[in-house]
Design a protein around this motif. Structure first.
Motif, PDB file in Angstrom:
ATOM      1  N   LYS A 130       0.825  -1.214   0.000  1.00  0.00           N
ATOM      2  CA  LYS A 130       0.000   0.000   0.000  1.00  0.00           C
ATOM      3  C   LYS A 130       0.860   1.265   0.000  1.00  0.00           C
ATOM      4  N   ILE A 131       1.921   1.257   0.797  1.00  0.00           N
ATOM      5  CA  ILE A 131       2.790   2.442   0.857  1.00  0.00           C
ATOM      6  C   ILE A 131       3.520   2.640  -0.465  1.00  0.00           C
ATOM      7  N   VAL A 132       4.058   1.547  -1.027  1.00  0.00           N
ATOM      8  CA  VAL A 132       4.753   1.655  -2.311  1.00  0.00           C
ATOM      9  C   VAL A 132       3.801   2.123  -3.403  1.00  0.00           C
ATOM     10  N   THR A 133       2.589   1.575  -3.427  1.00  0.00           N
ATOM     11  CA  THR A 133       1.604   1.985  -4.432  1.00  0.00           C
ATOM     12  C   THR A 133       1.262   3.456  -4.302  1.00  0.00           C
ATOM     13  N   LEU A 134       1.090   3.933  -3.068  1.00  0.00           N
ATOM     14  CA  LEU A 134       0.788   5.352  -2.852  1.00  0.00           C
ATOM     15  C   LEU A 134       1.929   6.243  -3.333  1.00  0.00           C
ATOM     16  N   LEU A 135       3.160   5.879  -2.960  1.00  0.00           N
ATOM     17  CA  LEU A 135       4.308   6.688  -3.384  1.00  0.00           C
ATOM     18  C   LEU A 135       4.476   6.670  -4.900  1.00  0.00           C
ATOM     19  N   VAL A 136       4.230   5.522  -5.521  1.00  0.00           N
ATOM     20  CA  VAL A 136       4.354   5.407  -6.974  1.00  0.00           C
ATOM     21  C   VAL A 136       3.318   6.284  -7.669  1.00  0.00           C
ATOM     22  N   LEU A 137       2.081   6.257  -7.186  1.00  0.00           N
ATOM     23  CA  LEU A 137       1.035   7.084  -7.795  1.00  0.00           C
ATOM     24  C   LEU A 137       1.335   8.567  -7.636  1.00  0.00           C
ATOM     25  N   LEU A 185      20.014  16.746  -7.145  1.00  0.00           N
ATOM     26  CA  LEU A 185      18.630  17.216  -7.301  1.00  0.00           C
ATOM     27  C   LEU A 185      18.082  16.973  -8.706  1.00  0.00           C
ATOM     28  N   PRO A 186      18.780  17.372  -9.773  1.00  0.00           N
ATOM     29  CA  PRO A 186      18.204  17.119 -11.104  1.00  0.00           C
ATOM     30  C   PRO A 186      18.069  15.640 -11.442  1.00  0.00           C
ATOM     31  N   ALA A 187      19.020  14.815 -11.020  1.00  0.00           N
ATOM     32  CA  ALA A 187      18.930  13.384 -11.318  1.00  0.00           C
ATOM     33  C   ALA A 187      17.750  12.752 -10.585  1.00  0.00           C
ATOM     34  N   PHE A 188      17.552  13.120  -9.327  1.00  0.00           N
ATOM     35  CA  PHE A 188      16.410  12.585  -8.582  1.00  0.00           C
ATOM     36  C   PHE A 188      15.097  13.051  -9.200  1.00  0.00           C
ATOM     37  N   THR A 189      15.020  14.317  -9.552  1.00  0.00           N
ATOM     38  CA  THR A 189      13.796  14.852 -10.162  1.00  0.00           C
ATOM     39  C   THR A 189      13.466  14.124 -11.456  1.00  0.00           C
ATOM     40  N   LEU A 190      14.463  13.900 -12.274  1.00  0.00           N
ATOM     41  CA  LEU A 190      14.250  13.264 -13.568  1.00  0.00           C
ATOM     42  C   LEU A 190      13.890  11.789 -13.431  1.00  0.00           C
ATOM     43  N   SER A 191      14.270  11.161 -12.336  1.00  0.00           N
ATOM     44  CA  SER A 191      14.057   9.714 -12.185  1.00  0.00           C
ATOM     45  C   SER A 191      12.730   9.357 -11.525  1.00  0.00           C
ATOM     46  N   VAL A 192      12.024  10.331 -10.979  1.00  0.00           N
ATOM     47  CA  VAL A 192      10.833  10.017 -10.167  1.00  0.00           C
ATOM     48  C   VAL A 192       9.755   9.329 -10.997  1.00  0.00           C
ATOM     49  N   VAL A 193       9.382   9.917 -12.123  1.00  0.00           N
ATOM     50  CA  VAL A 193       8.302   9.351 -12.939  1.00  0.00           C
ATOM     51  C   VAL A 193       8.695   7.969 -13.465  1.00  0.00           C
ATOM     52  N   ALA A 194       9.910   7.846 -13.977  1.00  0.00           N
ATOM     53  CA  ALA A 194      10.364   6.555 -14.511  1.00  0.00           C
ATOM     54  C   ALA A 194      10.429   5.497 -13.414  1.00  0.00           C
ATOM     55  N   THR A 195      10.784   5.898 -12.197  1.00  0.00           N
ATOM     56  CA  THR A 195      10.801   4.948 -11.082  1.00  0.00           C
ATOM     57  C   THR A 195       9.410   4.377 -10.838  1.00  0.00           C
ATOM     58  N   GLY A 196       8.397   5.243 -10.879  1.00  0.00           N
ATOM     59  CA  GLY A 196       7.026   4.779 -10.676  1.00  0.00           C
ATOM     60  C   GLY A 196       6.572   3.810 -11.748  1.00  0.00           C
ATOM     61  N   VAL A 197       6.896   4.115 -12.987  1.00  0.00           N
ATOM     62  CA  VAL A 197       6.503   3.236 -14.095  1.00  0.00           C
ATOM     63  C   VAL A 197       7.168   1.866 -13.968  1.00  0.00           C
ATOM     64  N   ILE A 198       8.467   1.867 -13.717  1.00  0.00           N
ATOM     65  CA  ILE A 198       9.195   0.594 -13.593  1.00  0.00           C
ATOM     66  C   ILE A 198       8.688  -0.197 -12.386  1.00  0.00           C
ATOM     67  N   ALA A 199       8.394   0.483 -11.274  1.00  0.00           N
ATOM     68  CA  ALA A 199       7.913  -0.206 -10.076  1.00  0.00           C
ATOM     69  C   ALA A 199       6.570  -0.886 -10.338  1.00  0.00           C
ATOM     70  N   ARG A 200       5.660  -0.201 -11.001  1.00  0.00           N
ATOM     71  CA  ARG A 200       4.348  -0.786 -11.257  1.00  0.00           C
ATOM     72  C   ARG A 200       4.438  -2.009 -12.164  1.00  0.00           C
TER      73      ARG A 200
END
Length: 314
Positions: A130-137, A185-200
């Motif tokens: 549940k926590i991972v799903t919330l963070l990913v969304l 900061l820029p690397a983390f910002t750029l990776s957030v959306v892709a992290t969610g997609v890969i996690a799902r």
């Protein structure tokens, strides 16, 4: 395998060729005259006509395109109007900075996305899931440029933990630690959306694999849960996730355009924004072409890795 790679490379040629036509036509349809933008206050009709003639902009669009594509086959992307230097030199210099940013972001999103997906699948419907799903969304739904501004405000302006812009410190620095400090900061910002997609997608692939008969057999033989998850289930699920990582590599490079603008990162994205504003046609065309070629290359690498991992594809 060599024949497969050669076939994929040949298939990429029409894609790149079609892309050159699209980029050229889009740039030709942008309002404004490059000669007028270059000359500024000296843009008299005579000077504009003379500069258009010198730049070859007085020719028809088909003639301009075939001249450009002919030079491209010779390794010449032209000369930048505004920078007065070869386009290829400028693009390669800027692309190295973009590659550092995009490569770091891809590594981050791959590691955290895979780990989050595995944890979510193993603890299905539990608090971890549940926590991972919330963070990913939240990560997928958050605009990257807005997240970047929030990180600058929080960690650069208020806490002063990281620099707000640039690739190296203006005075001093220039070493690896300085680069990593500016890259965080820029690397983390750029990776957030892709992290969610890969996690799902990792979660979905893992859940499908964990229901297979051979996983139940491995558990029945007395193997430890960690070995079942990482030695058997994850290896099978990775076959389905690798193409997604290849696609995300292309999106990461594309997303670097506005992330580099937010953080003033001296890469190809910020170069394209400035080149479009000044209508530097050759610089925009060369930059987009190099980015597209990198996107095709990343997808080719992902397909090759997938083929190596899955004997059924061979």
């Amino acid at each position: 395998m060599a024949a497969y790679i050669a076939k994929r490379l040949i298939a990429a040629i029409p894609v790149l060729f079609g892309l050159t036509i699209i980029v050229f036509l889009i740039m030709a349809m942008i309002p404004g005259d490059p000669a007028t933008a270059i000359l500024g206050s000296y843009a008299t009709p005579e000077n504009v006509a003379r500069l258009n003639r010198d730049l070859g902009l007085d020719k028809s669009l088909p003639e301009q395109y075939f001249i450009w594509i002919g030079n491209l086959f010779q390794g010449d992307l032209g000369r930048s109007y505004t920078l007065n230097r070869p386009v290829l030199d400028e693009v390669l210099e800027r692309f190295s900075a973009t590659l550092i940013l995009a490569g770091t972001s891809l590594i981050l999103c791959s590691i955290f996305g895979l780990l989050a997906g595995i944890a979510s699948a193993v603890r299905q419907y539990g608090w971890t899931d549940k926590i991972v799903t919330l963070l990913v969304l939240i990560g997928i739904s958050t605009p990257s440029f807005w997240l970047g501004l929030l990180l600058i405000l929080g960690f650069a302006v208020n806490l002063r933990l990281f620099p707000a812009s640039g690739m190296y410190a203006i005075y001093g620095g220039g070493d690896l630690l300085d680069l990593l400090h500016h890259l965080a900061l820029p690397a983390f910002t750029l990776s957030v959306v892709a992290t969610g997609v890969i996690a799902r997608l990792t979660r979905t692939a893992m859940l499908e694999v964990l229901r297979q008969d051979y996983i139940r057999t491995a558990r029945a033989k007395g193997l430890t849960e960690r070995r079942v998850i990482f030695r058997h289930a994850f290896k099978s699920a990775l076959v389905s996730v690798i193409p997604v990582i290849g696609i995300q590599a292309g999106f990461v490079i594309g997303g670097a355009v506005y992330i580099e603008t937010v953080f003033q990162w001296p890469g190809i994205g910020s170069m394209l924004v400035k080149a479009i504003s000044t209508r530097d046609l050759l610089l925009v065309q060369g930059g987009v072409l190099v980015v597209a070629a990198a996107y095709v290359l990343f997808n080719l690498i992902a397909d090759v890795v997938q083929t190596l991992l899955d004997p059924r594809l061979r």
